[in-house]
Design a protein around this motif. Structure first.
Motif, mmCIF file in Angstrom:
data_model
loop_
_atom_site.group_PDB
_atom_site.id
_atom_site.type_symbol
_atom_site.label_atom_id
_atom_site.label_comp_id
_atom_site.label_asym_id
_atom_site.label_seq_id
_atom_site.Cartn_x
_atom_site.Cartn_y
_atom_site.Cartn_z
ATOM 1 N N SER A 41 0.826 -1.196 0.000
ATOM 2 C CA SER A 41 0.000 0.000 0.000
ATOM 3 C C SER A 41 0.860 1.244 0.000
ATOM 4 O O SER A 41 2.060 1.187 0.211
ATOM 5 C CB SER A 41 -0.907 -0.004 1.231
ATOM 6 O OG SER A 41 -0.135 0.030 2.396
ATOM 7 N N ILE A 42 0.223 2.364 -0.251
ATOM 8 C CA ILE A 42 0.931 3.635 -0.164
ATOM 9 C C ILE A 42 0.328 4.458 0.946
ATOM 10 O O ILE A 42 -0.868 4.471 1.136
ATOM 11 C CB ILE A 42 0.904 4.395 -1.504
ATOM 12 C CG1 ILE A 42 -0.527 4.636 -1.960
ATOM 13 C CG2 ILE A 42 1.666 3.686 -2.561
ATOM 14 C CD1 ILE A 42 -0.619 5.456 -3.228
ATOM 15 N N ALA A 43 1.177 5.120 1.685
ATOM 16 C CA ALA A 43 0.705 5.970 2.780
ATOM 17 C C ALA A 43 1.007 7.406 2.400
ATOM 18 O O ALA A 43 2.141 7.830 2.402
ATOM 19 C CB ALA A 43 1.426 5.599 4.062
ATOM 20 N N THR A 44 -0.019 8.121 2.061
ATOM 21 C CA THR A 44 0.115 9.512 1.655
ATOM 22 C C THR A 44 -0.730 10.371 2.567
ATOM 23 O O THR A 44 -1.668 9.886 3.169
ATOM 24 C CB THR A 44 -0.363 9.693 0.203
ATOM 25 O OG1 THR A 44 -0.005 8.534 -0.545
ATOM 26 C CG2 THR A 44 0.288 10.885 -0.448
ATOM 27 N N SER A 45 -0.380 11.640 2.693
ATOM 28 C CA SER A 45 -1.149 12.502 3.573
ATOM 29 C C SER A 45 -2.591 12.574 3.119
ATOM 30 O O SER A 45 -2.888 12.608 1.937
ATOM 31 C CB SER A 45 -0.542 13.906 3.575
ATOM 32 O OG SER A 45 -0.523 14.435 2.284
ATOM 33 N N ALA A 46 -3.506 12.608 4.080
ATOM 34 C CA ALA A 46 -4.943 12.556 3.783
ATOM 35 C C ALA A 46 -5.505 13.943 3.564
ATOM 36 O O ALA A 46 -5.081 14.919 4.165
ATOM 37 C CB ALA A 46 -5.676 11.887 4.939
ATOM 38 N N ALA A 47 -6.474 14.005 2.665
ATOM 39 C CA ALA A 47 -7.279 15.217 2.482
ATOM 40 C C ALA A 47 -8.632 14.970 3.116
ATOM 41 O O ALA A 47 -8.931 13.856 3.522
ATOM 42 C CB ALA A 47 -7.436 15.509 0.984
ATOM 43 N N LEU A 48 -9.432 16.028 3.205
ATOM 44 C CA LEU A 48 -10.766 15.842 3.773
ATOM 45 C C LEU A 48 -11.507 14.787 2.976
ATOM 46 O O LEU A 48 -11.488 14.777 1.768
ATOM 47 C CB LEU A 48 -11.562 17.138 3.725
ATOM 48 C CG LEU A 48 -12.991 17.016 4.262
ATOM 49 C CD1 LEU A 48 -12.983 16.874 5.778
ATOM 50 C CD2 LEU A 48 -13.826 18.191 3.843
ATOM 51 N N ALA A 49 -12.187 13.887 3.646
ATOM 52 C CA ALA A 49 -12.845 12.760 3.011
ATOM 53 C C ALA A 49 -13.938 13.204 2.058
ATOM 54 O O ALA A 49 -14.734 14.046 2.375
ATOM 55 C CB ALA A 49 -13.446 11.853 4.077
ATOM 56 N N SER A 50 -13.931 12.575 0.876
ATOM 57 C CA SER A 50 -15.066 12.717 -0.044
ATOM 58 C C SER A 50 -15.519 11.306 -0.363
ATOM 59 O O SER A 50 -15.318 10.801 -1.443
ATOM 60 C CB SER A 50 -14.635 13.441 -1.311
ATOM 61 O OG SER A 50 -15.669 13.510 -2.247
ATOM 62 N N VAL A 51 -16.080 10.624 0.632
ATOM 63 C CA VAL A 51 -16.273 9.191 0.556
ATOM 64 C C VAL A 51 -17.518 8.843 -0.216
ATOM 65 O O VAL A 51 -18.288 9.688 -0.600
ATOM 66 C CB VAL A 51 -16.391 8.579 1.972
ATOM 67 C CG1 VAL A 51 -15.200 8.923 2.808
ATOM 68 C CG2 VAL A 51 -17.669 9.027 2.664
ATOM 69 N N GLY A 52 -17.699 7.526 -0.433
ATOM 70 C CA GLY A 52 -18.874 7.046 -1.129
ATOM 71 C C GLY A 52 -20.134 7.327 -0.335
ATOM 72 O O GLY A 52 -20.116 7.344 0.890
ATOM 73 N N ILE A 56 -17.817 1.878 -2.520
ATOM 74 C CA ILE A 56 -17.621 2.076 -1.085
ATOM 75 C C ILE A 56 -16.498 3.051 -0.737
ATOM 76 O O ILE A 56 -16.220 3.266 0.441
ATOM 77 C CB ILE A 56 -17.384 0.726 -0.369
ATOM 78 C CG1 ILE A 56 -16.184 -0.016 -0.965
ATOM 79 C CG2 ILE A 56 -18.640 -0.132 -0.429
ATOM 80 C CD1 ILE A 56 -15.810 -1.291 -0.219
ATOM 81 N N HIS A 57 -15.854 3.626 -1.746
ATOM 82 C CA HIS A 57 -14.839 4.648 -1.470
ATOM 83 C C HIS A 57 -14.827 5.617 -2.635
ATOM 84 O O HIS A 57 -14.942 5.217 -3.794
ATOM 85 C CB HIS A 57 -13.456 4.012 -1.293
ATOM 86 C CG HIS A 57 -12.439 4.938 -0.702
ATOM 87 N ND1 HIS A 57 -12.480 5.359 0.615
ATOM 88 C CD2 HIS A 57 -11.351 5.540 -1.242
ATOM 89 C CE1 HIS A 57 -11.451 6.171 0.855
ATOM 90 N NE2 HIS A 57 -10.764 6.299 -0.263
ATOM 91 N N SER A 58 -14.684 6.899 -2.329
ATOM 92 C CA SER A 58 -14.708 7.913 -3.368
ATOM 93 C C SER A 58 -13.636 7.643 -4.417
ATOM 94 O O SER A 58 -12.456 7.459 -4.092
ATOM 95 C CB SER A 58 -14.477 9.301 -2.765
ATOM 96 O OG SER A 58 -14.293 10.252 -3.797
#
Length: 324
Positions: free
Chosen positions: A9-20, A124-126
């Motif tokens: 996997s890749i671990a990158t800094s998160a942005a505000l969620a725009s989820v499904g 299930i994920h944006s």
């Protein structure tokens, strides 16, 4: 295939969620006229889909549990294509797989955007953000969709129709060309291109049904062309009318945009009749959403875009299709 195995996997800094989102129906994209076609490949399955007028079902948006929000290598909302997987779990439905992965992803370190079977397309994920499904390089480039293993020819035909439609829909949504082997790739191709996984799906599972990626490309091309020209996969340009869908012709379509933020804040309706902000989910600026009702709360009009998720009038930049 994800197949419950640990994938890099890749671990990158998160942005505000725009989820499904648990959608009230299907968003019909509005796009330009450019059309590209895949080279046709003879297929008894594709003939069966055409001869029986099998139509793909609506995409259902669910709120998933994957909490790692990272943009693609070109940025948030900028995927380069779609990776085609299959689950390698005979008999498990899309609902079964969603339940499993929402519960187990922290342990198995694997997640995808959507699961598809013969009856449902569950997102299930944006798709604006990457997932952990095919190795570090592919995760930073592609939307990823899993096909569930079914038992009959009819079920297989319906399931690949759904997967091909989901693929075409995403290409059109993000303004991507349909280029087999580049913007639509199998997990097998990803493994050979980047050498970060050893999976070969969906090649073996397709072969069980006398099917191939070339034939799948033909089906994706069919839906891609229909979406580009009509805004839907039916020849008359109307809403998807398959009996398995939850489409409602009284629904409208809105385009959302915030002038003060790079995303659109959502609101929930409380039991006392007031609205309050949802802190962990948002919509992408410029995205289109189906709405089935409005409410006026304290002089503000809100449009419902999910079960209890609402957009205020001042964040609606365009009404593409008004409520009937």
């Amino acid at each position: 295939m994800v197949s419950k195995k640990i994938i890099t996997s890749i671990a990158t800094s998160a942005a505000l969620a725009s989820v499904g989102f648990a959608t009230v129906g299907q968003v019909v994209p509005q796009f330009g006229n450019q059309v590209q076609t895949a080279q046709a490949a003879t297929s008894a399955i594709n003939d069966y889909i055409n001869n029986n007028n099998i139509q793909p079902v609506s995409i259902q948006y669910r709120t998933g549990t994957f909490s790692r929000y990272f943009g693609y290598e070109n940025g948030v909302g900028k995927p380069e294509g779609v990776v085609i997987h299959e689950t390698a779990t005979p008999g498990a439905t899309a609902e079964n797989e969603v339940t499993y992965f929402n519960r187990e992803w922290p342990t198995i370190q694997t997640y995808v955007h959507a699961f598809v079977d013969d009856k449902e397309i569950l997102n299930i994920h944006s798709a604006d953000y990457g997932v952990w499904g095919a190795g570090q390089t592919a995760n930073s480039k592609y939307i990823q969709v899993e096909l569930c293993e079914v038992n009959t020819t009819d079920q297989f035909a319906r399931s690949v129709a759904n997967q091909a439609y989901y693929t075409a829909f995403r290409l059109v949504q993000y303004g991507l060309p349909f280029t087999p082997g580049k913007t639509v790739v199998s997990h097998d191709q990803v493994s050979r291109m980047y050498g970060e996984t050893s999976h070969t799906d969906p090649v073996g599972y397709f072969a069980k049904w006398g099917y191939s990626m070339d034939q799948f490309y033909d089906l994706v091309g069919k839906y891609y062309n229909q979406l580009k020209t009509n805004g839907s996969t039916t020849n008359n340009g109307s809403e998807n009318n398959n009996s398995n869908t939850n489409s409602n012709n009284t629904n409208g379509i809105i385009r959302v945009k915030a002038t003060d933020w790079s995303y659109v804040i959502l609101y929930k309706l409380n039991n006392d009749g007031t609205m309050s902000k949802i802190s962990n989910r948002a919509l992408s600026n410029g995205s289109d959403w189906q709405t089935d009702q409005t409410k006026d709360i304290n002089g503000v009009k809100y449009y419902r875009v999910a079960t209890n998720e609402w957009v205020p009038q001042d964040k609606v930049s365009q009404i593409i299709k008004p409520l009937a």
